[in-house]
Scaffold this motif. Sequence first.
Motif, PDB file in Angstrom:
ATOM      1  N   GLN A  56       0.825  -1.201   0.000  1.00  0.00           N
ATOM      2  CA  GLN A  56       0.000   0.000   0.000  1.00  0.00           C
ATOM      3  C   GLN A  56       0.865   1.259   0.000  1.00  0.00           C
ATOM      4  O   GLN A  56       0.559   2.233  -0.697  1.00  0.00           O
ATOM      5  N   GLN A  57       1.930   1.255   0.785  1.00  0.00           N
ATOM      6  CA  GLN A  57       2.826   2.414   0.836  1.00  0.00           C
ATOM      7  C   GLN A  57       3.503   2.642  -0.510  1.00  0.00           C
ATOM      8  O   GLN A  57       3.650   3.787  -0.945  1.00  0.00           O
ATOM      9  N   ILE A  58       3.911   1.585  -1.174  1.00  0.00           N
ATOM     10  CA  ILE A  58       4.539   1.723  -2.492  1.00  0.00           C
ATOM     11  C   ILE A  58       3.541   2.260  -3.498  1.00  0.00           C
ATOM     12  O   ILE A  58       3.867   3.141  -4.303  1.00  0.00           O
ATOM     13  N   ASP A  59       2.306   1.761  -3.455  1.00  0.00           N
ATOM     14  CA  ASP A  59       1.271   2.263  -4.365  1.00  0.00           C
ATOM     15  C   ASP A  59       1.000   3.746  -4.131  1.00  0.00           C
ATOM     16  O   ASP A  59       0.871   4.519  -5.085  1.00  0.00           O
ATOM     17  N   GLU A  60       0.906   4.164  -2.879  1.00  0.00           N
ATOM     18  CA  GLU A  60       0.688   5.583  -2.561  1.00  0.00           C
ATOM     19  C   GLU A  60       1.862   6.432  -3.043  1.00  0.00           C
ATOM     20  O   GLU A  60       1.678   7.518  -3.574  1.00  0.00           O
ATOM     21  N   TRP A  61       3.070   5.940  -2.857  1.00  0.00           N
ATOM     22  CA  TRP A  61       4.254   6.669  -3.290  1.00  0.00           C
ATOM     23  C   TRP A  61       4.246   6.844  -4.805  1.00  0.00           C
ATOM     24  O   TRP A  61       4.539   7.916  -5.313  1.00  0.00           O
ATOM     25  N   ARG A  62       3.878   5.785  -5.520  1.00  0.00           N
ATOM     26  CA  ARG A  62       3.831   5.860  -6.985  1.00  0.00           C
ATOM     27  C   ARG A  62       2.772   6.848  -7.462  1.00  0.00           C
ATOM     28  O   ARG A  62       2.939   7.505  -8.479  1.00  0.00           O
ATOM     29  N   LYS A  63       1.661   6.926  -6.755  1.00  0.00           N
ATOM     30  CA  LYS A  63       0.593   7.847  -7.139  1.00  0.00           C
ATOM     31  C   LYS A  63       0.990   9.308  -6.915  1.00  0.00           C
ATOM     32  O   LYS A  63       0.481  10.200  -7.586  1.00  0.00           O
TER      33      LYS A  63
END
Length: 76
Positions: A56-63
């Motif tokens: 989830q943290q990686i997805d948020e960072w990518r967004k």
Amino acid sequence: MYLTVPETAEYLGMPVSQVTKYVLDGRIRAVDDGEQFMINKEQFKNYHDHLEIAKQQIDEWRKNILLPDRDVRDED
């Protein structure tokens, strides 16, 4: 509950050879019953929770990645 190496590999989604290597290296605690290694499933109870949080943290960072604006000029 104790799992065998193949059961642990399936549970963690890893190859059997990698789980075996981790057991031999001491990264995964296991008991040798004379025929096979038995691994306590409870040592992984937080593994999946932490894995999901990291995803989830990686997805948020990518967004939230800010791409450089092409119109910005360095005027000193």
